[in-house]
Design a protein around this motif. Sequence first.
Motif, PDB file in Angstrom:
ATOM      1  N   ALA A 142      26.766  40.185  55.905  1.00 59.92           N
ATOM      2  CA  ALA A 142      26.817  39.571  57.238  1.00 59.92           C
ATOM      3  C   ALA A 142      25.426  39.131  57.690  1.00 59.92           C
ATOM      4  O   ALA A 142      25.267  38.027  58.224  1.00 59.92           O
ATOM      5  N   LEU A 143      24.420  39.970  57.450  1.00 53.36           N
ATOM      6  CA  LEU A 143      23.049  39.629  57.842  1.00 53.36           C
ATOM      7  C   LEU A 143      22.546  38.380  57.129  1.00 53.36           C
ATOM      8  O   LEU A 143      21.704  37.648  57.650  1.00 53.36           O
ATOM      9  N   ASN A 144      23.072  38.134  55.931  1.00 55.51           N
ATOM     10  CA  ASN A 144      22.668  36.961  55.159  1.00 55.51           C
ATOM     11  C   ASN A 144      23.602  35.777  55.379  1.00 55.51           C
ATOM     12  O   ASN A 144      23.485  34.760  54.686  1.00 55.51           O
ATOM     13  N   GLY A 145      24.530  35.898  56.317  1.00 47.14           N
ATOM     14  CA  GLY A 145      25.412  34.786  56.661  1.00 47.14           C
ATOM     15  C   GLY A 145      26.352  34.378  55.540  1.00 47.14           C
ATOM     16  O   GLY A 145      26.722  33.202  55.444  1.00 47.14           O
ATOM     17  N   LEU A 146      26.766  35.326  54.726  1.00 45.48           N
ATOM     18  CA  LEU A 146      27.629  35.007  53.588  1.00 45.48           C
ATOM     19  C   LEU A 146      29.095  35.022  53.997  1.00 45.48           C
ATOM     20  O   LEU A 146      29.512  35.852  54.813  1.00 45.48           O
ATOM     21  N   PRO A 147      29.897  34.117  53.435  1.00 39.76           N
ATOM     22  CA  PRO A 147      31.311  34.040  53.813  1.00 39.76           C
ATOM     23  C   PRO A 147      32.068  35.293  53.365  1.00 39.76           C
ATOM     24  O   PRO A 147      32.098  35.608  52.171  1.00 39.76           O
ATOM     25  N   PRO A 148      32.669  36.021  54.298  1.00 36.65           N
ATOM     26  CA  PRO A 148      33.325  37.280  53.955  1.00 36.65           C
ATOM     27  C   PRO A 148      34.491  37.137  52.978  1.00 36.65           C
ATOM     28  O   PRO A 148      34.795  38.064  52.239  1.00 36.65           O
ATOM     29  N   GLU A 149      35.123  35.980  52.959  1.00 36.12           N
ATOM     30  CA  GLU A 149      36.278  35.790  52.072  1.00 36.12           C
ATOM     31  C   GLU A 149      35.883  35.694  50.592  1.00 36.12           C
ATOM     32  O   GLU A 149      36.747  35.744  49.724  1.00 36.12           O
ATOM     33  N   ARG A 150      34.608  35.568  50.293  1.00 36.44           N
ATOM     34  CA  ARG A 150      34.179  35.448  48.892  1.00 36.44           C
ATOM     35  C   ARG A 150      33.684  36.763  48.301  1.00 36.44           C
ATOM     36  O   ARG A 150      33.226  36.790  47.160  1.00 36.44           O
ATOM     37  N   ALA A 151      33.785  37.856  49.059  1.00 33.55           N
ATOM     38  CA  ALA A 151      33.358  39.162  48.543  1.00 33.55           C
ATOM     39  C   ALA A 151      34.390  40.219  48.889  1.00 33.55           C
ATOM     40  O   ALA A 151      34.970  40.207  49.976  1.00 33.55           O
ATOM     41  N   ARG A 152      34.619  41.092  47.929  1.00 32.78           N
ATOM     42  CA  ARG A 152      35.476  42.253  48.155  1.00 32.78           C
ATOM     43  C   ARG A 152      34.631  43.504  47.946  1.00 32.78           C
ATOM     44  O   ARG A 152      33.734  43.521  47.110  1.00 32.78           O
ATOM     45  N   PHE A 153      34.995  44.542  48.678  1.00 32.50           N
ATOM     46  CA  PHE A 153      34.262  45.802  48.637  1.00 32.50           C
ATOM     47  C   PHE A 153      35.273  46.912  48.387  1.00 32.50           C
ATOM     48  O   PHE A 153      36.040  47.257  49.290  1.00 32.50           O
ATOM     49  N   LEU A 154      35.289  47.434  47.178  1.00 35.66           N
ATOM     50  CA  LEU A 154      36.284  48.420  46.797  1.00 35.66           C
ATOM     51  C   LEU A 154      35.653  49.803  46.631  1.00 35.66           C
ATOM     52  O   LEU A 154      34.862  50.021  45.720  1.00 35.66           O
ATOM     53  N   PRO A 155      36.016  50.741  47.508  1.00 36.90           N
ATOM     54  CA  PRO A 155      35.460  52.088  47.419  1.00 36.90           C
ATOM     55  C   PRO A 155      36.243  52.944  46.420  1.00 36.90           C
ATOM     56  O   PRO A 155      37.018  53.811  46.797  1.00 36.90           O
ATOM     57  N   HIS A 156      36.060  52.652  45.161  1.00 34.46           N
ATOM     58  CA  HIS A 156      36.840  53.322  44.115  1.00 34.46           C
ATOM     59  C   HIS A 156      35.943  53.841  43.007  1.00 34.46           C
ATOM     60  O   HIS A 156      34.831  53.361  42.802  1.00 34.46           O
ATOM     61  N   ASP A 157      36.486  54.770  42.266  1.00 33.37           N
ATOM     62  CA  ASP A 157      35.897  55.238  41.016  1.00 33.37           C
ATOM     63  C   ASP A 157      36.193  54.166  39.961  1.00 33.37           C
ATOM     64  O   ASP A 157      37.347  53.761  39.796  1.00 33.37           O
ATOM     65  N   VAL A 158      35.186  53.715  39.270  1.00 33.45           N
ATOM     66  CA  VAL A 158      35.357  52.665  38.260  1.00 33.45           C
ATOM     67  C   VAL A 158      36.439  53.040  37.256  1.00 33.45           C
ATOM     68  O   VAL A 158      37.276  52.225  36.882  1.00 33.45           O
ATOM     69  N   PHE A 159      36.452  54.287  36.824  1.00 32.75           N
ATOM     70  CA  PHE A 159      37.382  54.703  35.782  1.00 32.75           C
ATOM     71  C   PHE A 159      38.811  54.875  36.287  1.00 32.75           C
ATOM     72  O   PHE A 159      39.752  54.778  35.519  1.00 32.75           O
ATOM     73  N   ARG A 160      38.973  55.091  37.556  1.00 33.54           N
ATOM     74  CA  ARG A 160      40.321  55.247  38.103  1.00 33.54           C
ATOM     75  C   ARG A 160      40.863  53.939  38.659  1.00 33.54           C
ATOM     76  O   ARG A 160      41.992  53.895  39.149  1.00 33.54           O
ATOM     77  N   SER A 161      40.073  52.894  38.598  1.00 32.19           N
ATOM     78  CA  SER A 161      40.469  51.600  39.155  1.00 32.19           C
ATOM     79  C   SER A 161      40.574  50.510  38.107  1.00 32.19           C
ATOM     80  O   SER A 161      40.605  49.331  38.436  1.00 32.19           O
TER      81      SER A 161
ATOM     82  N   ARG B  84      42.983  49.332  36.189  1.00 33.55           N
ATOM     83  CA  ARG B  84      44.119  48.406  36.310  1.00 33.55           C
ATOM     84  C   ARG B  84      43.885  47.424  37.461  1.00 33.55           C
ATOM     85  O   ARG B  84      44.095  46.228  37.324  1.00 33.55           O
ATOM     86  N   ASN B  85      43.420  47.917  38.581  1.00 32.63           N
ATOM     87  CA  ASN B  85      43.140  47.067  39.739  1.00 32.63           C
ATOM     88  C   ASN B  85      42.059  46.032  39.399  1.00 32.63           C
ATOM     89  O   ASN B  85      42.185  44.851  39.731  1.00 32.63           O
ATOM     90  N   LEU B  86      40.996  46.477  38.739  1.00 35.45           N
ATOM     91  CA  LEU B  86      39.919  45.555  38.368  1.00 35.45           C
ATOM     92  C   LEU B  86      40.401  44.517  37.356  1.00 35.45           C
ATOM     93  O   LEU B  86      40.015  43.357  37.418  1.00 35.45           O
ATOM     94  N   GLU B  87      41.251  44.928  36.429  1.00 38.83           N
ATOM     95  CA  GLU B  87      41.834  43.965  35.474  1.00 38.83           C
ATOM     96  C   GLU B  87      42.661  42.924  36.212  1.00 38.83           C
ATOM     97  O   GLU B  87      42.576  41.735  35.915  1.00 38.83           O
ATOM     98  N   ASP B  88      43.475  43.370  37.158  1.00 40.06           N
ATOM     99  CA  ASP B  88      44.330  42.452  37.916  1.00 40.06           C
ATOM    100  C   ASP B  88      43.525  41.453  38.737  1.00 40.06           C
ATOM    101  O   ASP B  88      43.964  40.324  38.948  1.00 40.06           O
ATOM    102  N   LEU B  89      42.350  41.864  39.217  1.00 41.07           N
ATOM    103  CA  LEU B  89      41.496  40.970  39.998  1.00 41.07           C
ATOM    104  C   LEU B  89      40.685  40.023  39.112  1.00 41.07           C
ATOM    105  O   LEU B  89      40.131  39.050  39.612  1.00 41.07           O
TER     106      LEU B  89
END
Length: 186
Positions: A63-82, A84-89
């Motif tokens: 937000a401080l850098n004026g970046l479009p929010p729709e182009r970034a996702r923030f996933l609070p997950h463990d890499v190893f438990r996510s 399938r989700n990361l593959e789908d994205l």
Amino acid sequence: MGFFLDARPGRQWLRERAQGKRVLNLFSYTCSFSVVALQCGAAEVINIDMAKSALATGQRNHALNGLPPERARFLPHDVFRSTRNLEDLGPYDLVISDPPSRQKRSFEADKDCARLLQQLARMLAPGAEILACLNAPYLGAAFLPELFEAHLKSCEYVERLPQREDFPEKDLDCCLKMQAFRPRGA
């Protein structure tokens, strides 16, 4: 992470490649690599980190850098438990991996980097490049290239990014290692 001064060569590497790319930022911490990627025209960045507070700081950095929010996702997950989700994205054109060297009960580089590479294989777009960063003084510069050779054979070692001239290190095996990989024969 990408936040620290010694990571500047990694941010420069990303600047040269981000245009139009889908970027996966693993262990994103405060999302500094994501900010750079989006500033340089990345189509989308997926940030993943277990620490919700770090990702919240990353969202503020965007937000401080004026970046479009729709182009970034923030996933609070463990890499190893996510996985399938990361593959789908995915698939992803660029992957930044900057894990902690040792974080109890979540990631220990000497044990978990191989497992991470095995999972990444299913997430890469054709031609995908990887910037693998590791700040583990007890693991030498050959550690990551050897792991890629054993566990992500579709990729080859390209180079170790240079250390900053104003951030000299006496022993290059004991400092931050930023190493680039690409598909074999690319």
